[in-house]
Design an enzyme around this catalytic site. Structure first.
Site, PDB file in Angstrom:
ATOM      1  CE  LYS A   1      -3.310   2.163   3.068  1.00 29.44           C
ATOM      2  NZ  LYS A   1      -3.921   2.180   4.353  1.00 29.44           N
TER       3      LYS A   1
ATOM      4  CB  SER B   1      -3.707  10.756   7.852  1.00 28.70           C
ATOM      5  OG  SER B   1      -2.794  11.049   9.103  1.00 28.70           O
TER       6      SER B   1
ATOM      7  NE  ARG C   1      -9.577   9.699  14.142  1.00 33.99           N
ATOM      8  CZ  ARG C   1      -9.776   9.916  13.066  1.00 33.99           C
ATOM      9  NH1 ARG C   1     -10.295  10.937  12.444  1.00 33.99           N
ATOM     10  NH2 ARG C   1     -10.281   8.503  12.372  1.00 33.99           N
TER      11      ARG C   1
END
Length: 153
Positions: free
Chosen positions: A41, A128, A90
């Site tokens: 990736k 991100s 988060r």
């Protein structure tokens, strides 16, 4: 000595990442920021650039060590003698995802403890992935990326 690893892709590093690192520093003697490399990736930023951004932010902090690694994160923890793995949370979905990983890691390495640090409310929407998308289309990411890192982009 209490050694912890804060693993991630940091592609790119965000203010939310920095907040988690800074809040973890009083808890540990040494904190490794581990840039996980996944050969299948490719990242938006290459690993060398991610390291550069992190060093620009944390270069003056002697407790922080920045290193890229491949393979299982739990094995990397063992290789650096980290007894703790720091994870930022988060959202509720982050917690569910991280809980499953922590339980699997515990089954593989019961000596390594996962530590969850909940993000401050102002950082809970920063990811991100979203920042990469804004960068891809030349949008302004200055609200999401630390100035020291922004200066390196």
């Amino acid at each position: 000595m209490k050694v912890a690893l804060f693993p991630g892709s940091f592609d790119p590093v965000t203010k939310a990442h920095v907040d988690i690192v800074e809040r973890s520093l009083p808890l540990f003697d040494k904190v490794y920021i581990g840039i996980g490399v996944n050969s299948s990736k490719p990242g938006f930023l290459n690993v060398a650039k991610r390291e550069e951004l992190l060093r620009a932010i944390f270069d003056t902090e002697p407790k922080i060590h920045i290193v890229a690694y491949e393979g299982l994160t739990i094995e990397f923890c063992r290789s650096i003698n980290a007894a703790y793995m720091i994870r930022g949370i988060r959202t509720v979905s982050d917690f569910e995802y991280e809980k499953a990983i922590a339980q699997m890691n515990h089954a593989l390495a019961p000596e390594i403890e996962s530590i969850f640090i909940v993000s401050k409310p102002g950082y809970s929407s920063i990811s991100s992935t979203i920042v990469r998308e804004i960068m891809k289309y030349n949008g302004d990411v200055s609200k999401f990326i630390p100035k020291a890192a922004l200066d390196c982009l």
